[in-house]
Design a protein around this motif. Sequence first.
Motif, PDB file in Angstrom:
ATOM      1  N   GLN A  91       0.830  -1.201   0.000  1.00 30.32           N
ATOM      2  CA  GLN A  91       0.000   0.000   0.000  1.00 30.32           C
ATOM      3  C   GLN A  91       0.870   1.259   0.000  1.00 30.32           C
ATOM      4  O   GLN A  91       0.449   2.315   0.476  1.00 30.32           O
ATOM      5  CB  GLN A  91      -0.931  -0.004   1.219  1.00 30.32           C
ATOM      6  N   ALA A  92       2.072   1.146  -0.532  1.00 28.14           N
ATOM      7  CA  ALA A  92       3.040   2.239  -0.485  1.00 28.14           C
ATOM      8  C   ALA A  92       2.464   3.539  -1.030  1.00 28.14           C
ATOM      9  O   ALA A  92       1.686   3.533  -1.968  1.00 28.14           O
ATOM     10  CB  ALA A  92       4.287   1.859  -1.262  1.00 28.14           C
ATOM     11  N   ALA A  93       2.847   4.628  -0.422  1.00 29.34           N
ATOM     12  CA  ALA A  93       2.537   5.998  -0.815  1.00 29.34           C
ATOM     13  C   ALA A  93       1.286   6.508  -0.112  1.00 29.34           C
ATOM     14  O   ALA A  93       1.121   6.298   1.077  1.00 29.34           O
ATOM     15  CB  ALA A  93       2.445   6.119  -2.327  1.00 29.34           C
ATOM     16  N   LEU A  94       0.402   7.159  -0.833  1.00 29.62           N
ATOM     17  CA  LEU A  94      -0.736   7.860  -0.243  1.00 29.62           C
ATOM     18  C   LEU A  94      -1.971   6.951  -0.172  1.00 29.62           C
ATOM     19  O   LEU A  94      -2.986   7.204  -0.807  1.00 29.62           O
ATOM     20  CB  LEU A  94      -1.051   9.133  -1.042  1.00 29.62           C
ATOM     21  N   ASN A  95      -1.887   5.891   0.604  1.00 31.68           N
ATOM     22  CA  ASN A  95      -3.039   5.018   0.808  1.00 31.68           C
ATOM     23  C   ASN A  95      -4.041   5.724   1.704  1.00 31.68           C
ATOM     24  O   ASN A  95      -3.721   6.160   2.797  1.00 31.68           O
ATOM     25  CB  ASN A  95      -2.598   3.699   1.456  1.00 31.68           C
ATOM     26  N   LEU A  96      -5.293   5.815   1.248  1.00 38.10           N
ATOM     27  CA  LEU A  96      -6.336   6.502   2.005  1.00 38.10           C
ATOM     28  C   LEU A  96      -7.355   5.550   2.607  1.00 38.10           C
ATOM     29  O   LEU A  96      -8.258   5.978   3.321  1.00 38.10           O
ATOM     30  CB  LEU A  96      -7.057   7.520   1.107  1.00 38.10           C
ATOM     31  N   GLY A  97      -7.221   4.259   2.326  1.00 38.61           N
ATOM     32  CA  GLY A  97      -8.203   3.287   2.798  1.00 38.61           C
ATOM     33  C   GLY A  97      -7.727   2.519   4.018  1.00 38.61           C
ATOM     34  O   GLY A  97      -6.623   1.972   4.021  1.00 38.61           O
ATOM     35  N   PHE A  98      -8.572   2.483   5.050  1.00 40.85           N
ATOM     36  CA  PHE A  98      -8.266   1.682   6.241  1.00 40.85           C
ATOM     37  C   PHE A  98      -8.482   0.209   5.888  1.00 40.85           C
ATOM     38  O   PHE A  98      -9.609  -0.263   5.822  1.00 40.85           O
ATOM     39  CB  PHE A  98      -9.168   2.084   7.416  1.00 40.85           C
ATOM     40  N   MET A  99      -7.386  -0.497   5.625  1.00 41.57           N
ATOM     41  CA  MET A  99      -7.447  -1.897   5.232  1.00 41.57           C
ATOM     42  C   MET A  99      -6.489  -2.692   6.107  1.00 41.57           C
ATOM     43  O   MET A  99      -5.630  -2.123   6.774  1.00 41.57           O
ATOM     44  CB  MET A  99      -7.043  -2.043   3.763  1.00 41.57           C
ATOM     45  N   ASP A 100      -6.627  -4.002   6.071  1.00 47.55           N
ATOM     46  CA  ASP A 100      -5.749  -4.870   6.857  1.00 47.55           C
ATOM     47  C   ASP A 100      -4.292  -4.754   6.426  1.00 47.55           C
ATOM     48  O   ASP A 100      -3.391  -5.005   7.215  1.00 47.55           O
ATOM     49  CB  ASP A 100      -6.198  -6.328   6.740  1.00 47.55           C
ATOM     50  N   GLU A 101      -4.055  -4.358   5.172  1.00 40.22           N
ATOM     51  CA  GLU A 101      -2.697  -4.317   4.638  1.00 40.22           C
ATOM     52  C   GLU A 101      -1.895  -3.099   5.089  1.00 40.22           C
ATOM     53  O   GLU A 101      -0.723  -2.981   4.768  1.00 40.22           O
ATOM     54  CB  GLU A 101      -2.735  -4.342   3.104  1.00 40.22           C
ATOM     55  N   ASP A 102      -2.508  -2.153   5.782  1.00 38.90           N
ATOM     56  CA  ASP A 102      -1.808  -0.935   6.175  1.00 38.90           C
ATOM     57  C   ASP A 102      -2.184  -0.570   7.613  1.00 38.90           C
ATOM     58  O   ASP A 102      -3.279  -0.883   8.082  1.00 38.90           O
ATOM     59  CB  ASP A 102      -2.201   0.215   5.240  1.00 38.90           C
ATOM     60  N   ARG A 103      -1.279   0.076   8.292  1.00 36.05           N
ATOM     61  CA  ARG A 103      -1.540   0.509   9.670  1.00 36.05           C
ATOM     62  C   ARG A 103      -2.443   1.745   9.676  1.00 36.05           C
ATOM     63  O   ARG A 103      -2.274   2.657   8.864  1.00 36.05           O
ATOM     64  CB  ARG A 103      -0.221   0.822  10.385  1.00 36.05           C
ATOM     65  N   ASP A 104      -3.376   1.778  10.620  1.00 30.40           N
ATOM     66  CA  ASP A 104      -4.323   2.885  10.710  1.00 30.40           C
ATOM     67  C   ASP A 104      -3.636   4.229  10.917  1.00 30.40           C
ATOM     68  O   ASP A 104      -4.077   5.247  10.374  1.00 30.40           O
ATOM     69  CB  ASP A 104      -5.337   2.644  11.837  1.00 30.40           C
ATOM     70  N   ASP A 105      -2.536   4.265  11.690  1.00 24.77           N
ATOM     71  CA  ASP A 105      -1.859   5.540  11.923  1.00 24.77           C
ATOM     72  C   ASP A 105      -1.261   6.094  10.630  1.00 24.77           C
ATOM     73  O   ASP A 105      -1.238   7.313  10.424  1.00 24.77           O
ATOM     74  CB  ASP A 105      -0.796   5.411  13.019  1.00 24.77           C
ATOM     75  N   ARG A 106      -0.817   5.220   9.742  1.00 23.68           N
ATOM     76  CA  ARG A 106      -0.279   5.682   8.451  1.00 23.68           C
ATOM     77  C   ARG A 106      -1.401   6.223   7.567  1.00 23.68           C
ATOM     78  O   ARG A 106      -1.243   7.250   6.904  1.00 23.68           O
ATOM     79  CB  ARG A 106       0.462   4.556   7.740  1.00 23.68           C
TER      80      ARG A 106
END
Length: 185
Positions: A91-106
């Motif tokens: 999910q590198a870069a400007l991920n805007l979706g809260f998904m399992d693949e990325d941390r919520d704080d990011r």
Amino acid sequence: RSAYSLNISCIIPFSLPSNLIYYTLTDCFWQPEAVSFCLECCIFVCSKERINMIRVERDKVTFYQFLGLRDFPGLIHFVSGREGGVSVGGQAALNLGFMDEDRDDRVLTNRMSLAEAVGCGVDDFILGEQKHTTHVEVVTRSQRGRGGREKATRLSSTDALITRETGVCLMVLAADCVPVLMYDP
């Protein structure tokens, strides 16, 4: 101020009544916030004149705007890209979706960066829990912030957002669905 956020890569012409401005958008990739963006596509506004999008970069965040909507005072609109965020990995870069693949704080940091770049606050964002329903939510100022900082507060089973009020940012995340932006000046 009203604003709309969509992640897109292609734009499709749409037949229009003369008093509304419509933009029909589709994403060519099966992933949220597609990395690719098609600037060669065109959109048609009311009289079917060709309108282009422009690329804007502020505070290391890139977004796009429709030239046909930039002249309306008080309207903030944007199409986010993937440049300028803090997410890593798939999910590198400007991920805007809260998904399992990325941390919520990011994700929250990305949303805050985007909000600042376009000129609103993350607490102005309003998102629906997109479930392929027919529910359209008429959004009021009292709903500002729903889904902006976490997905648990999104508007339940809502796939379309409309408002007549200022100071709200209607936000839609798109992957394989066709988002539509409408503005009635």
